[in-house]
Design a protein around this motif. Structure first.
Motif, PDB file in Angstrom:
ATOM      1  N   UNK A 152       1.004  -1.198   0.023  1.00  0.00           N
ATOM      2  CA  UNK A 152       0.088   0.126   0.047  1.00  0.00           C
ATOM      3  C   UNK A 152       0.837   1.336  -0.108  1.00  0.00           C
ATOM      4  N   UNK A 153       0.470   2.308  -0.791  1.00  0.00           N
ATOM      5  CA  UNK A 153       1.348   3.455  -0.856  1.00  0.00           C
ATOM      6  C   UNK A 153       0.456   4.522  -1.220  1.00  0.00           C
ATOM      7  N   UNK A 154       0.817   5.866  -0.728  1.00  0.00           N
ATOM      8  CA  UNK A 154       0.068   7.040  -0.991  1.00  0.00           C
ATOM      9  C   UNK A 154       0.037   7.298  -2.359  1.00  0.00           C
ATOM     10  N   UNK A 155      -1.238   7.408  -2.982  1.00  0.00           N
ATOM     11  CA  UNK A 155      -1.570   7.887  -4.547  1.00  0.00           C
ATOM     12  C   UNK A 155      -0.643   8.763  -4.956  1.00  0.00           C
ATOM     13  N   UNK A 156       0.070   9.645  -4.077  1.00  0.00           N
ATOM     14  CA  UNK A 156       0.689  10.718  -4.886  1.00  0.00           C
ATOM     15  C   UNK A 156       2.082  10.374  -4.799  1.00  0.00           C
ATOM     16  N   UNK A 157       2.600   9.201  -4.242  1.00  0.00           N
ATOM     17  CA  UNK A 157       3.958   8.949  -4.298  1.00  0.00           C
ATOM     18  C   UNK A 157       4.443   8.024  -5.296  1.00  0.00           C
ATOM     19  N   UNK A 172       5.567   3.285  -5.001  1.00  0.00           N
ATOM     20  CA  UNK A 172       5.273   2.524  -5.993  1.00  0.00           C
ATOM     21  C   UNK A 172       6.495   1.835  -6.614  1.00  0.00           C
ATOM     22  N   UNK A 173       7.200   2.742  -7.182  1.00  0.00           N
ATOM     23  CA  UNK A 173       8.645   2.213  -8.048  1.00  0.00           C
ATOM     24  C   UNK A 173       9.438   1.322  -7.169  1.00  0.00           C
ATOM     25  N   UNK A 174       9.498   1.449  -5.923  1.00  0.00           N
ATOM     26  CA  UNK A 174      10.274   0.675  -4.909  1.00  0.00           C
ATOM     27  C   UNK A 174       9.763  -0.503  -4.837  1.00  0.00           C
ATOM     28  N   UNK A 175       8.404  -0.619  -4.956  1.00  0.00           N
ATOM     29  CA  UNK A 175       7.607  -1.951  -5.008  1.00  0.00           C
ATOM     30  C   UNK A 175       8.042  -2.755  -6.278  1.00  0.00           C
ATOM     31  N   UNK A 176       7.849  -1.989  -7.070  1.00  0.00           N
ATOM     32  CA  UNK A 176       8.157  -2.519  -8.731  1.00  0.00           C
ATOM     33  C   UNK A 176       9.838  -3.142  -8.845  1.00  0.00           C
ATOM     34  N   UNK A 177      10.686  -2.462  -8.079  1.00  0.00           N
ATOM     35  CA  UNK A 177      11.977  -2.767  -8.139  1.00  0.00           C
ATOM     36  C   UNK A 177      12.251  -3.885  -7.180  1.00  0.00           C
ATOM     37  N   UNK A 178      11.374  -4.201  -6.191  1.00  0.00           N
ATOM     38  CA  UNK A 178      11.326  -5.388  -5.404  1.00  0.00           C
ATOM     39  C   UNK A 178      10.902  -6.619  -6.028  1.00  0.00           C
ATOM     40  N   UNK A 179       9.830  -6.318  -7.034  1.00  0.00           N
ATOM     41  CA  UNK A 179       9.061  -7.457  -7.883  1.00  0.00           C
ATOM     42  C   UNK A 179      10.351  -7.698  -8.954  1.00  0.00           C
ATOM     43  N   UNK A 188       5.271 -11.584  -7.116  1.00  0.00           N
ATOM     44  CA  UNK A 188       4.136 -11.122  -7.366  1.00  0.00           C
ATOM     45  C   UNK A 188       3.634  -9.938  -6.266  1.00  0.00           C
ATOM     46  N   UNK A 189       3.805  -8.785  -6.150  1.00  0.00           N
ATOM     47  CA  UNK A 189       3.496  -7.929  -5.232  1.00  0.00           C
ATOM     48  C   UNK A 189       2.143  -7.051  -5.797  1.00  0.00           C
ATOM     49  N   UNK A 190       1.100  -6.988  -5.033  1.00  0.00           N
ATOM     50  CA  UNK A 190      -0.114  -6.351  -5.419  1.00  0.00           C
ATOM     51  C   UNK A 190       0.050  -4.983  -4.795  1.00  0.00           C
ATOM     52  N   UNK A 191      -0.113  -3.894  -5.760  1.00  0.00           N
ATOM     53  CA  UNK A 191       0.033  -2.604  -5.484  1.00  0.00           C
ATOM     54  C   UNK A 191      -1.049  -1.838  -5.405  1.00  0.00           C
ATOM     55  N   UNK A 192      -1.282  -1.251  -4.296  1.00  0.00           N
ATOM     56  CA  UNK A 192      -2.747  -0.494  -3.936  1.00  0.00           C
ATOM     57  C   UNK A 192      -2.422   0.791  -3.532  1.00  0.00           C
ATOM     58  N   UNK A 193      -2.780   1.940  -4.289  1.00  0.00           N
ATOM     59  CA  UNK A 193      -2.736   3.301  -4.377  1.00  0.00           C
ATOM     60  C   UNK A 193      -3.814   3.688  -3.038  1.00  0.00           C
TER      61      UNK A 193
END
Length: 131
Positions: free
Chosen positions: A103-108, A112-119, A125-130
């Protein structure tokens, strides 16, 4: 002799010179949450504690649901998070069931990119939620 029962792990977050995230790892449900900001004095001790709990929980073979709700973490915390994810990757490869929600703040976009890098780094598979 009765097997030792694993207790849930809870760490109350703090904000002072350093920032400690809230942690709740539930031994009954397998839901593991990290929330808040992570800018720690003893990063490796902190994450080694979390990893040790995960390793013990993994012996139960129960599903693990991991929820990251971090609004900030520094580079050393990022390495600790990667260490947790690498363990979850191994657990999954060994037949364990995992679900990872980020979960990440929608404006940040950085978070989100940090999670994508971890993937990319872990092939998880990391489910991303703004939010």
């Amino acid at each position: 002799m009765e097997a030792k029962t694993l207790k849930s792990l809870s760490i109350k977050g703090e904000k002072s010179v350093f920032y400690v995230p809230d942690v709740h790892f539930d031994a009954e449900t397998g839901i593991c949450k990290i929330e808040g900001e992570s800018y720690l004095e003893n990063t490796w001790v902190f994450f080694d504690n979390l990893l040790g709990w995960l390793k013990q929980f993994a012996e139960t073979k129960k599903p693990i649901i991991f929820e990251f709700r971090l609004s900030y973490f520094n580079t050393s915390s990022s390495k600790g998070i990667l260490q947790l994810l690498e363990f979850l990757q191994t657990y999954e490869q060994d037949g364990g069931e995992i679900s990872i929600n980020w979960y990440y703040p929608a404006h940040d976009e950085d978070l989100r990119e940090e999670a994508e890098d971890f993937m990319i780094d872990t092939n998880l598979q990391i489910n991303l939620y703004a939010i």
